[in-house]
Enzyme design. Sequence first.
Site, PDB file in Angstrom:
ATOM      1  N   GLU A   1       0.796  -1.241   0.000  1.00  0.00           N
ATOM      2  CA  GLU A   1       0.000   0.000   0.000  1.00  0.00           C
ATOM      3  C   GLU A   1       0.826   1.287   0.000  1.00  0.00           C
ATOM      4  OE1 GLU A   1      -2.726  -0.456   3.307  1.00  0.00           O
ATOM      5  OE2 GLU A   1      -3.763  -2.105   2.342  1.00  0.00           O
TER       6      GLU A   1
ATOM      7  N   GLU B   1      -5.849 -10.603  -1.942  1.00  0.00           N
ATOM      8  CA  GLU B   1      -6.632 -10.530  -0.691  1.00  0.00           C
ATOM      9  C   GLU B   1      -8.126 -10.460  -0.990  1.00  0.00           C
ATOM     10  OE1 GLU B   1      -5.187  -7.387   1.881  1.00  0.00           O
ATOM     11  OE2 GLU B   1      -3.102  -7.750   1.307  1.00  0.00           O
TER      12      GLU B   1
HETATM   13  C1  XIL Z   1      -6.124  -6.994   8.002  1.00  0.00           C
HETATM   14  C2  XIL Z   1      -6.404  -8.247   8.819  1.00  0.00           C
HETATM   15  O1  XIL Z   1      -7.259  -9.084   8.089  1.00  0.00           O
HETATM   16  C3  XIL Z   1      -7.041  -7.882  10.128  1.00  0.00           C
HETATM   17  O2  XIL Z   1      -7.171  -9.035  10.961  1.00  0.00           O
HETATM   18  C4  XIL Z   1      -6.210  -6.821  10.853  1.00  0.00           C
HETATM   19  O3  XIL Z   1      -6.877  -6.411  12.008  1.00  0.00           O
HETATM   20  C5  XIL Z   1      -5.951  -5.638   9.947  1.00  0.00           C
HETATM   21  O4  XIL Z   1      -5.357  -6.078   8.746  1.00  0.00           O
HETATM   22  N1  XIL Z   1      -4.929  -4.890   3.507  1.00  0.00           N
HETATM   23  C6  XIL Z   1      -3.888  -5.669   3.907  1.00  0.00           C
HETATM   24  C7  XIL Z   1      -4.062  -6.664   4.995  1.00  0.00           C
HETATM   25  O5  XIL Z   1      -2.810  -5.619   3.266  1.00  0.00           O
HETATM   26  O6  XIL Z   1      -2.880  -6.856   5.722  1.00  0.00           O
HETATM   27  C8  XIL Z   1      -5.187  -6.263   5.917  1.00  0.00           C
HETATM   28  O7  XIL Z   1      -5.395  -7.331   6.845  1.00  0.00           O
HETATM   29  C9  XIL Z   1      -6.432  -5.974   5.123  1.00  0.00           C
HETATM   30  C10 XIL Z   1      -6.210  -4.822   4.176  1.00  0.00           C
END
Ligand code: XIL
Length: 339
Positions: free
Chosen positions: A135, A248
């Site tokens: 990000e 994701e």
């Molecule tokens: C999220 C997790 O799923 C949660 O459990 C945590 O509280 C916050 O992070 N983008 C990403 C991930 O790159 O690492 C994030 O994961 C979701 C958004």
Amino acid sequence: MTADHTASLREIADLQEFYMGAAANAHALRTDSAYRETLAEEFNFLTAENELKFGNLCPEPKVYNFGPADELVFFAKANFMHIRGHTLVWHHQNPPWLIEGDFNRNQALELLHEHIFTTMGHFHEEIEVWDVVNEPIEADGSLRDSFWMHTIGPDYIEYAFRWAHEADPSARLFLNDYSAEGINSKSNAIYNTAKELLALNVPIHGVGMQMHIAINGTEKLAKPPDTNEMYENMKRLGDLGLEIHITEMDVAIQNATGSLEDRLRQQADVYERILGTALRVPQFKACILWGVADRYSWIPGFTGHPDEPLIFDQYYQPKPAYESIHRTLEAMLKTSSVS
Ligand code: XIL
């Protein structure tokens, strides 16, 4: 779980050397046998949902706790799964000592170097793919102001990739971001960043598209990308020689209309449209879901509303979205066996 099918998702994916993955968390892995079974049966690729983030790995300076991440890696190895390391460099989930510390550029570079070498050194050649930088870009295409950006400057990205390659030359290194699936200011900036890094001979091997989406969008989640734009975007990245992963994916249904059955149908269509389109891009090699089943999804916590964004329900029963992904992967198998 796979009673209605001759093959699980991972069996179809394995035949294509395609990664069908899920984010896993060590707590569920320890306590929930149905979770373990579904994960190992249906997926050939595992991402750590939180266990490899700097804040969890290194709560005190120089004190690394690899325990929970080791559990995930051990499980993956025991079940012949590939592993994605998420993530080395991010603006979020960093340890307080880091972001509250008063570090100058050289000290921050030293910390970055130490973190990359310690983490990748520990998992040397076990974790094949790393989200090196997560990000880094804002919606308008500018570089995000993170701890790394304001202490080191824009070249933190270059340093991170070069050091990651030195730490484990066999690892494939990715830049990962969200809401950059279609063509927009952010995806243009990611494309340009990747192109510049390649021109500087920086070892970057791929781009990850997070794909946290909601059927009708929400305050915090984008609508599904236009598939023509997504195809164009993936294609231009692929033409640079980069591998593309969906890293994701979840498809929230909270703002959709209709009965639950209707909404699950619409969700299945979105999964099918996105995966079917992405599979037309030869450099597209992985589809990773952000969780195994609705039971532990992060979406209700993140959005503040109940949701069911994944392909298995609370009880690990396959949803219509499971069927549509199954169908899409099977169609890919047929296409490639006739060509
Ligand atoms: C999220 C997790 O799923 C949660 O459990 C945590 O509280 C916050 O992070 N983008 C990403 C991930 O790159 O690492 C994030 O994961 C979701 C958004």
